[in-house]
Write a protein that holds these residues in place. Structure first.
Motif, PDB file in Angstrom:
ATOM      1  N   MET A 244      37.898   9.036   2.076  1.00 27.30           N
ATOM      2  CA  MET A 244      36.693   8.710   1.294  1.00 27.30           C
ATOM      3  C   MET A 244      36.667   9.689   0.591  1.00 27.30           C
ATOM      4  O   MET A 244      37.508  10.710   0.112  1.00 27.30           O
ATOM      5  N   LEU A 245      35.755   9.382  -0.884  1.00 25.24           N
ATOM      6  CA  LEU A 245      35.131   9.985  -2.116  1.00 25.24           C
ATOM      7  C   LEU A 245      34.580  11.029  -1.853  1.00 25.24           C
ATOM      8  O   LEU A 245      34.758  12.189  -3.058  1.00 25.24           O
ATOM      9  N   LYS A 246      34.225  11.622  -0.541  1.00 24.08           N
ATOM     10  CA  LYS A 246      32.937  12.623  -0.127  1.00 24.08           C
ATOM     11  C   LYS A 246      34.231  13.977   0.208  1.00 24.08           C
ATOM     12  O   LYS A 246      35.056  13.172   0.894  1.00 24.08           O
ATOM     13  N   ARG A 247      33.294  14.634  -0.612  1.00 27.16           N
ATOM     14  CA  ARG A 247      33.861  15.925   0.269  1.00 27.16           C
ATOM     15  C   ARG A 247      33.694  15.952   1.705  1.00 27.16           C
ATOM     16  O   ARG A 247      32.966  16.009   1.949  1.00 27.16           O
ATOM     17  N   LEU A 248      34.832  16.107   2.688  1.00 25.78           N
ATOM     18  CA  LEU A 248      34.859  16.174   3.818  1.00 25.78           C
ATOM     19  C   LEU A 248      35.913  17.786   5.272  1.00 25.78           C
ATOM     20  O   LEU A 248      36.696  17.615   3.700  1.00 25.78           O
ATOM     21  N   SER A 249      36.024  17.864   5.549  1.00 24.45           N
ATOM     22  CA  SER A 249      36.461  18.913   6.243  1.00 24.45           C
ATOM     23  C   SER A 249      36.738  18.092   7.597  1.00 24.45           C
ATOM     24  O   SER A 249      35.728  17.606   8.428  1.00 24.45           O
ATOM     25  N   PHE A 250      37.903  18.403   7.913  1.00 24.75           N
ATOM     26  CA  PHE A 250      38.412  17.680   9.260  1.00 24.75           C
ATOM     27  C   PHE A 250      38.733  18.409  10.389  1.00 24.75           C
ATOM     28  O   PHE A 250      39.311  19.646  10.015  1.00 24.75           O
TER      29      PHE A 250
ATOM     30  N   SER B 147      33.240  17.115   9.449  1.00 27.57           N
ATOM     31  CA  SER B 147      32.061  18.549   9.070  1.00 27.57           C
ATOM     32  C   SER B 147      30.325  18.313   9.102  1.00 27.57           C
ATOM     33  O   SER B 147      30.042  18.372   9.273  1.00 27.57           O
ATOM     34  N   GLU B 148      30.817  16.684   8.985  1.00 28.74           N
ATOM     35  CA  GLU B 148      29.167  16.279   8.730  1.00 28.74           C
ATOM     36  C   GLU B 148      28.448  16.235  10.402  1.00 28.74           C
ATOM     37  O   GLU B 148      27.673  16.335  10.771  1.00 28.74           O
ATOM     38  N   HIS B 149      29.198  17.044  11.538  1.00 27.00           N
ATOM     39  CA  HIS B 149      28.822  17.380  13.017  1.00 27.00           C
ATOM     40  C   HIS B 149      28.141  18.653  13.443  1.00 27.00           C
ATOM     41  O   HIS B 149      28.051  18.857  14.603  1.00 27.00           O
ATOM     42  N   PHE B 150      28.724  19.769  12.030  1.00 24.74           N
ATOM     43  CA  PHE B 150      28.457  20.432  12.681  1.00 24.74           C
ATOM     44  C   PHE B 150      26.934  21.630  11.240  1.00 24.74           C
ATOM     45  O   PHE B 150      27.452  20.940  10.669  1.00 24.74           O
TER      46      PHE B 150
END
Length: 99
Positions: free
Chosen positions: A16-22, A59-62
């Protein structure tokens, strides 16, 4: 290899284009059990879901965007989830289990 978040209803992936960490599941058994309980995820047949070595949570779940090693920190376990059920078959299965 593409990474997709394993949280129920989350469609985030690393392409995806948005910045995420896994983040991978912790190796510590007690902490891993807490993460699994927070996910509230089961297989379609109702048995508990078990993560693989490739399973990740985004990262959206933290709250702060990443896990924290401190037992007293809210991000020791992922906590930001949307558990809205939209599948009528799933709703019926949950009702049957409650009976």
């Amino acid at each position: 290899m593409p990474k997709s978040c394993c949280a129920v209803g989350c469609k985030n992936h690393n392409l995806m284009l948005k910045r995420l960490s896994f983040f991978r599941f912790p190796r510590n058994a007690d902490r891993q059990i807490k993460w699994l309980a927070a996910l509230k995820r089961d297989k379609p047949d109702g048995t508990p879901w078990v993560p693989t070595k490739h399973s990740v949570i985004c990262s959206e779940h933290f709250i702060t965007g990443k896990p924290n090693e401190d037992h007293d920190h809210p991000d020791y376990v992922p906590s930001v989830f949307s558990f809205a059920v939209t599948n009528t078959k799933t709703v019926q299965q949950k009702k049957n289990r409650a009976l």
